[in-house]
Design a protein around this motif. Structure first.
Motif, PDB file in Angstrom:
ATOM      1  N   LEU A 262     -24.306  14.018 -25.905  1.00  0.00           N
ATOM      2  CA  LEU A 262     -24.830  12.657 -25.869  1.00  0.00           C
ATOM      3  C   LEU A 262     -23.804  11.678 -26.445  1.00  0.00           C
ATOM      4  O   LEU A 262     -23.594  10.589 -25.906  1.00  0.00           O
ATOM      5  CB  LEU A 262     -26.145  12.579 -26.646  1.00  0.00           C
ATOM      6  N   HIS A 263     -23.140  12.073 -27.518  1.00  0.00           N
ATOM      7  CA  HIS A 263     -22.090  11.223 -28.091  1.00  0.00           C
ATOM      8  C   HIS A 263     -20.902  11.093 -27.130  1.00  0.00           C
ATOM      9  O   HIS A 263     -20.273  10.033 -27.052  1.00  0.00           O
ATOM     10  CB  HIS A 263     -21.610  11.805 -29.423  1.00  0.00           C
ATOM     11  N   ALA A 264     -20.591  12.171 -26.417  1.00  0.00           N
ATOM     12  CA  ALA A 264     -19.419  12.167 -25.532  1.00  0.00           C
ATOM     13  C   ALA A 264     -19.658  11.387 -24.245  1.00  0.00           C
ATOM     14  O   ALA A 264     -18.702  10.943 -23.599  1.00  0.00           O
ATOM     15  CB  ALA A 264     -19.032  13.606 -25.192  1.00  0.00           C
ATOM     16  N   ALA A 265     -20.918  11.191 -23.870  1.00  0.00           N
ATOM     17  CA  ALA A 265     -21.246  10.580 -22.571  1.00  0.00           C
ATOM     18  C   ALA A 265     -20.853   9.117 -22.499  1.00  0.00           C
ATOM     19  O   ALA A 265     -20.903   8.384 -23.496  1.00  0.00           O
ATOM     20  CB  ALA A 265     -22.745  10.734 -22.299  1.00  0.00           C
ATOM     21  N   ASP A 266     -20.481   8.679 -21.302  1.00  0.00           N
ATOM     22  CA  ASP A 266     -20.266   7.256 -21.019  1.00  0.00           C
ATOM     23  C   ASP A 266     -21.550   6.603 -20.517  1.00  0.00           C
ATOM     24  O   ASP A 266     -21.813   5.432 -20.796  1.00  0.00           O
ATOM     25  CB  ASP A 266     -19.167   7.092 -19.963  1.00  0.00           C
ATOM     26  N   ILE A 267     -22.341   7.371 -19.765  1.00  0.00           N
ATOM     27  CA  ILE A 267     -23.592   6.870 -19.183  1.00  0.00           C
ATOM     28  C   ILE A 267     -24.647   7.961 -19.335  1.00  0.00           C
ATOM     29  O   ILE A 267     -24.371   9.141 -19.102  1.00  0.00           O
ATOM     30  CB  ILE A 267     -23.430   6.526 -17.686  1.00  0.00           C
ATOM     31  N   PHE A 268     -25.857   7.566 -19.704  1.00  0.00           N
ATOM     32  CA  PHE A 268     -26.973   8.513 -19.746  1.00  0.00           C
ATOM     33  C   PHE A 268     -27.900   8.209 -18.578  1.00  0.00           C
ATOM     34  O   PHE A 268     -28.323   7.068 -18.377  1.00  0.00           O
ATOM     35  CB  PHE A 268     -27.746   8.387 -21.056  1.00  0.00           C
ATOM     36  N   ILE A 328     -24.601   3.802 -10.722  1.00  0.00           N
ATOM     37  CA  ILE A 328     -23.516   4.603 -11.281  1.00  0.00           C
ATOM     38  C   ILE A 328     -22.172   3.910 -11.042  1.00  0.00           C
ATOM     39  O   ILE A 328     -21.341   3.792 -11.953  1.00  0.00           O
ATOM     40  CB  ILE A 328     -23.507   6.019 -10.664  1.00  0.00           C
ATOM     41  N   GLU A 329     -21.974   3.434  -9.809  1.00  0.00           N
ATOM     42  CA  GLU A 329     -20.703   2.787  -9.472  1.00  0.00           C
ATOM     43  C   GLU A 329     -20.496   1.517 -10.295  1.00  0.00           C
ATOM     44  O   GLU A 329     -19.385   1.245 -10.791  1.00  0.00           O
ATOM     45  CB  GLU A 329     -20.671   2.460  -7.980  1.00  0.00           C
ATOM     46  N   LYS A 330     -21.558   0.733 -10.457  1.00  0.00           N
ATOM     47  CA  LYS A 330     -21.456  -0.516 -11.204  1.00  0.00           C
ATOM     48  C   LYS A 330     -21.078  -0.255 -12.657  1.00  0.00           C
ATOM     49  O   LYS A 330     -20.184  -0.919 -13.211  1.00  0.00           O
ATOM     50  CB  LYS A 330     -22.785  -1.271 -11.127  1.00  0.00           C
ATOM     51  N   LEU A 331     -21.705   0.719 -13.284  1.00  0.00           N
ATOM     52  CA  LEU A 331     -21.445   0.987 -14.695  1.00  0.00           C
ATOM     53  C   LEU A 331     -20.091   1.650 -14.916  1.00  0.00           C
ATOM     54  O   LEU A 331     -19.394   1.342 -15.886  1.00  0.00           O
ATOM     55  CB  LEU A 331     -22.560   1.859 -15.281  1.00  0.00           C
ATOM     56  N   LYS A 332     -19.716   2.554 -14.032  1.00  0.00           N
ATOM     57  CA  LYS A 332     -18.436   3.242 -14.236  1.00  0.00           C
ATOM     58  C   LYS A 332     -17.255   2.285 -14.067  1.00  0.00           C
ATOM     59  O   LYS A 332     -16.210   2.470 -14.694  1.00  0.00           O
ATOM     60  CB  LYS A 332     -18.302   4.442 -13.286  1.00  0.00           C
ATOM     61  N   ASN A 333     -17.432   1.243 -13.248  1.00  0.00           N
ATOM     62  CA  ASN A 333     -16.354   0.293 -12.988  1.00  0.00           C
ATOM     63  C   ASN A 333     -16.343  -0.902 -13.940  1.00  0.00           C
ATOM     64  O   ASN A 333     -15.453  -1.753 -13.845  1.00  0.00           O
ATOM     65  CB  ASN A 333     -16.434  -0.226 -11.544  1.00  0.00           C
ATOM     66  N   ASP A 334     -17.309  -0.973 -14.842  1.00  0.00           N
ATOM     67  CA  ASP A 334     -17.415  -2.153 -15.710  1.00  0.00           C
ATOM     68  C   ASP A 334     -17.621  -1.734 -17.163  1.00  0.00           C
ATOM     69  O   ASP A 334     -18.752  -1.711 -17.665  1.00  0.00           O
ATOM     70  CB  ASP A 334     -18.578  -3.026 -15.239  1.00  0.00           C
ATOM     71  N   PRO A 335     -16.536  -1.407 -17.882  1.00  0.00           N
ATOM     72  CA  PRO A 335     -16.650  -1.002 -19.289  1.00  0.00           C
ATOM     73  C   PRO A 335     -17.319  -2.061 -20.171  1.00  0.00           C
ATOM     74  O   PRO A 335     -18.043  -1.713 -21.106  1.00  0.00           O
ATOM     75  CB  PRO A 335     -15.190  -0.779 -19.707  1.00  0.00           C
TER      76      PRO A 335
END
Length: 372
Positions: A262-268, A328-335
């Motif tokens: 959970l700590h390592a994840a970028d998105i849950f 998923i695409e929106k979040l992965k592309n927008d830190p």
């Protein structure tokens, strides 16, 4: 000293949302140091947990998710007679045990913690509905985890005047990493340093909707979908995960392993699809750690109360793989968006779902019931 009997489906170390809630209530009242408590439940395990006696009734069979123990009623009746509780807190649904409790002619106070309606068993629910109705009618208070669930519940619509909202909680210490766990988090991040880590942990039941998340994540070569589980192995789900080149099954996760990922994840991602998911403890813990979340819209569930759309994450039309994929695409592309949702999540968790608020609410409720 007042006596309180807790009736839960199962109890620690069994893993589950109801069991976690039952344990939180027991630990909360234990801190007050003026209650004598006992727990009765199904399953195997230690007879003492954190100095609280736990009476466990082994079961030989389950029918429609209901554990069956033929000596439960006799034991429950004996416990009520000998322990003579001032208050019974029963976690529902647990229709067989509700029937046993109703037949014991207990005259003290009853608090029902209603976790969810009986939803999947289309035929069975018509047989157990009179039992549930009797239990709710007998209860002094019915506790639910969100206003949304009360509003959407067919079982509670006649008992809204008895309902009290006490949201579930998280504990910061349960999410804190040890030095060894921090090293492991860094190792995982380094292993997938060129990928966005999408993480799910929970049961592999159909209503959890993991298959939708697998298909949604499939096209992204720069995403790794890590799928953990609690509870028994689901062979079909393991086979499905193996078909996707950017998904990995982590197998059964203990509390430490879950915390690390959970700590390592970028998105849950939390792709539950029905009201069987009434709240979402792992979803709460994810927002508390500042993880942006992706959920489906589930009318009548508390999931979208825990993680509201465009505040702590993105909410998608139920069962829509296309919308899930876009999220998923929106979040992965927008830190920066991930960071904003994460900050909102931390603030929301502290404001609404802290252990202190949960404890204060239950102290207040118990005192109200005892002083009636």
């Amino acid at each position: 000293m007042k006596r309180i009997l807790h009736i839960s489906n199962y109890y620690h170390p069994h893993v589950g949302g109801i069991e976690t809630t039952a344990q939180s209530i027991v630990e909360t009242l234990k801190l007050a140091n003026n209650y004598e408590q006992k727990v009765i439940c199904f399953g195997d395990g230690p007879n003492i947990v954190a100095d609280i006696p736990v009476i466990r009734l082994p079961y030989t069979i389950k029918i429609a998710s209901q554990a069956i123990s033929f000596k439960y009623r006799r034991v429950l009746k004996k416990v009520i007679k000998e322990f003579n509780p001032d208050v019974i807190i029963i976690h529902t649904p647990n229709p067989l045990v509700e029937h046993y409790l109703n037949s014991c002619h207990y005259t003290g106070k009853i608090i029902v913690y209603h976790h969810l309606d009986i939803y999947r068993q289309k035929i069975l629910k018509y047989f157990v509905r009179p039992i549930t109705r009797h239990t709710n009618k007998r209860a002094d208070v019915i506790v639910c985890s969100s206003e949304k669930y009360i509003d959407g519940s067919k079982e509670l619509k006649k008992f809204k005047d008895k309902c009290r909202v006490i949201p579930l909680c998280y504990k910061e210490e349960d999410l804190a990493l040890t030095d060894e766990e921090t090293i492991e988090v860094n190792r995982i991040k380094e292993k997938y340093k060129n990928k966005t880590i999408l993480f799910y942990s929970g049961r592999h039941a159909r209503f959890k909707g993991v298959r939708y998340a697998l298909w949604a994540a499939r096209p992204f070569d720069d995403v790794i979908f890590l799928v953990g589980r609690v509870g028994p192995r689901h062979r079909m789900m393991d086979q499905q995960i193996s078909y996707f080149k950017n998904a990995e099954s982590l197998g059964l996760l203990d509390r430490s392993q879950y915390r690390i990922y959970l700590h390592a994840a970028d998105i849950f991602i939390f792709p539950s699809i029905t009201k069987n998911e009434s709240f979402g403890v792992t979803l709460l813990e994810a927002i508390a750690l500042g993880k942006p979340c992706i959920t489906f819209n589930i009318p009548g569930s508390g999931v979208n109360y825990v993680s509201p759309n465009n505040i702590t994450g993105i909410e998608c039309d139920n069962r829509s793989v296309i919308e899930l994929r876009k999220a998923i695409e929106k979040l992965k592309n927008d830190p920066q968006l991930r960071k904003n949702y994460g900050e909102n999540g931390r603030a929301r968790a502290k404001e609404l779902f802290s252990y202190k608020q949960f404890a204060d609410s239950f102290y207040t409720l118990i005192n109200e019931i005892l002083n009636k």
